[in-house]
Design a protein around this motif. Sequence first.
Motif, PDB file in Angstrom:
ATOM      1  N   UNK A 198       0.832  -1.207   0.000  1.00  0.00           N
ATOM      2  CA  UNK A 198       0.000   0.000   0.000  1.00  0.00           C
ATOM      3  C   UNK A 198       0.864   1.254   0.000  1.00  0.00           C
ATOM      4  N   UNK A 199       2.031   1.216   0.649  1.00  0.00           N
ATOM      5  CA  UNK A 199       2.917   2.372   0.633  1.00  0.00           C
ATOM      6  C   UNK A 199       3.474   2.635  -0.761  1.00  0.00           C
ATOM      7  N   UNK A 200       3.789   1.556  -1.485  1.00  0.00           N
ATOM      8  CA  UNK A 200       4.275   1.723  -2.857  1.00  0.00           C
ATOM      9  C   UNK A 200       3.198   2.347  -3.732  1.00  0.00           C
ATOM     10  N   UNK A 201       1.967   1.856  -3.604  1.00  0.00           N
ATOM     11  CA  UNK A 201       0.854   2.384  -4.393  1.00  0.00           C
ATOM     12  C   UNK A 201       0.571   3.836  -4.016  1.00  0.00           C
ATOM     13  N   UNK A 202       0.638   4.150  -2.703  1.00  0.00           N
ATOM     14  CA  UNK A 202       0.430   5.526  -2.275  1.00  0.00           C
ATOM     15  C   UNK A 202       1.510   6.465  -2.779  1.00  0.00           C
ATOM     16  N   UNK A 203       2.743   5.960  -2.822  1.00  0.00           N
ATOM     17  CA  UNK A 203       3.843   6.753  -3.391  1.00  0.00           C
ATOM     18  C   UNK A 203       3.556   7.064  -4.864  1.00  0.00           C
ATOM     19  N   UNK A 204       3.126   6.061  -5.616  1.00  0.00           N
ATOM     20  CA  UNK A 204       2.805   6.271  -7.029  1.00  0.00           C
ATOM     21  C   UNK A 204       1.657   7.258  -7.195  1.00  0.00           C
ATOM     22  N   UNK A 205       0.635   7.147  -6.353  1.00  0.00           N
ATOM     23  CA  UNK A 205      -0.514   8.043  -6.456  1.00  0.00           C
ATOM     24  C   UNK A 205      -0.100   9.498  -6.230  1.00  0.00           C
ATOM     25  N   UNK A 210      -3.258   3.271   3.704  1.00  0.00           N
ATOM     26  CA  UNK A 210      -4.651   3.106   3.298  1.00  0.00           C
ATOM     27  C   UNK A 210      -5.539   4.097   4.044  1.00  0.00           C
ATOM     28  N   UNK A 211      -6.353   4.820   3.282  1.00  0.00           N
ATOM     29  CA  UNK A 211      -7.271   5.807   3.853  1.00  0.00           C
ATOM     30  C   UNK A 211      -8.693   5.336   3.572  1.00  0.00           C
ATOM     31  N   UNK A 212      -9.440   5.047   4.636  1.00  0.00           N
ATOM     32  CA  UNK A 212     -10.791   4.507   4.466  1.00  0.00           C
ATOM     33  C   UNK A 212     -11.743   5.508   3.833  1.00  0.00           C
ATOM     34  N   UNK A 213     -11.538   6.788   4.084  1.00  0.00           N
ATOM     35  CA  UNK A 213     -12.447   7.793   3.531  1.00  0.00           C
ATOM     36  C   UNK A 213     -12.426   7.787   2.009  1.00  0.00           C
ATOM     37  N   UNK A 214     -11.262   7.495   1.416  1.00  0.00           N
ATOM     38  CA  UNK A 214     -11.117   7.483  -0.039  1.00  0.00           C
ATOM     39  C   UNK A 214     -10.972   6.070  -0.588  1.00  0.00           C
ATOM     40  N   UNK A 215     -10.999   5.078   0.279  1.00  0.00           N
ATOM     41  CA  UNK A 215     -10.878   3.661  -0.111  1.00  0.00           C
ATOM     42  C   UNK A 215      -9.664   3.427  -1.000  1.00  0.00           C
ATOM     43  N   UNK A 216      -8.571   4.106  -0.697  1.00  0.00           N
ATOM     44  CA  UNK A 216      -7.388   3.992  -1.541  1.00  0.00           C
ATOM     45  C   UNK A 216      -6.138   4.238  -0.710  1.00  0.00           C
ATOM     46  N   UNK A 217      -5.018   3.827  -1.277  1.00  0.00           N
ATOM     47  CA  UNK A 217      -3.713   4.065  -0.656  1.00  0.00           C
ATOM     48  C   UNK A 217      -3.223   5.445  -1.086  1.00  0.00           C
ATOM     49  N   UNK A 218      -3.156   6.356  -0.140  1.00  0.00           N
ATOM     50  CA  UNK A 218      -2.816   7.741  -0.447  1.00  0.00           C
ATOM     51  C   UNK A 218      -2.203   8.374   0.795  1.00  0.00           C
ATOM     52  N   UNK A 219      -2.092   9.692   0.814  1.00  0.00           N
ATOM     53  CA  UNK A 219      -1.558  10.382   1.984  1.00  0.00           C
ATOM     54  C   UNK A 219      -2.438  10.102   3.199  1.00  0.00           C
TER      55      UNK A 219
END
Length: 357
Positions: free
Chosen positions: A101-108, A171-180
């Motif tokens: 999830x950290x890798x995906x959040x970095x890409x996002x 992982x941020x539940x509010x946005x259902x995605x791996x992000x800041x």
Amino acid sequence: MQQNKAGYAHKKVRSEFRGAHRMDTAEVILSVLVVVIIIVSLLSNILVLICFLYNPEIRKQVPGLFNLNLTFCNLLLTVSNMPLTLVGLVSKAQPGGDGFCQIVGFLETFLSTNSMLSMAALSIDRWIAVVFPLRYHSKMRHKDAAFVLGYTWAHSMSFSTVATCLSWVGYHRLYASCTLSNPRASSRTQFVIFTVFFHSFTFLLSFIVLCVTYLKVLKVARFHCKRIDVITMQTLVLLVDIHPSVRQRCLEEQKRRRQRATRKISTFIGTFMLCFAPYVITRIVELFPAVPINPHWGIVSKCLAYSKAACDPFVYSLLRHQYKKTCTDIINRLLKRSSLNASGRRQENQVNSIPTD
């Protein structure tokens, strides 16, 4: 009696588990919306990439480099982040482990920042081309474009790296995605400062550049339209024998020319604000715990940000004459090749059907 209580408790836990994973109507609609965005973004950005590779004239132009970088960011965001957001929305859980999830959040973070700055670079290119047309080729060369792209990559990489190294990506539940995301209370103040700084130097900076450059472009375009209108009206006055229908068509063309420039500038700035502003504002409001945010709105704002990847190919590339002509040439070439193959197969069948002694 105890068995009945245990069975009742087991059924209650099981029903609560099913209820937690059951999707409501809004979530189903949002899931379908994410799927549509993924399909449109994937197909349109691939088409832009095909046009870039097919047409050498597009590759020679400096804006083609900015469009290529924007297309690359949109494609990578489409195949890496959007499907995982869909998985998080459907399963209501983090897709994969924390490291993944950290890798995906970095890409996002990297790709969204890079795409915003690429739009700002395109607006600067248009500003130079319209305001300084005679000096454009000396002011905006391929090495100048490469320098600008180098800055966009360095800018995007720095913010993404800092967020990842400080464990502010997850992982941020509010946005259902791996992000800041910052689940720790100990570094909340630093995270708030970073978030405000990050959005100020990405979204706000890009928005200011878009407004300043495109409004100057619109001012020059209106000035040229006014000059053309004066010449046209003088010509119409001299041509006293001109038919009224021709005169009316000339006046309508003047009106369309004035509206065309305004419509294009409004599209560039409007789509940027419509897609990114709700998400950025939500991220800023989220920094104040006292302000509640509807979980469905979090997904909606994320979908709007994702929809920019589906809009960009049409706003910056596919609706332009050069890309339209390239798409038409590709289609005609494919149809011509298929028709030649079909005629060749028919001739071969006819030859094979001739009786031999």
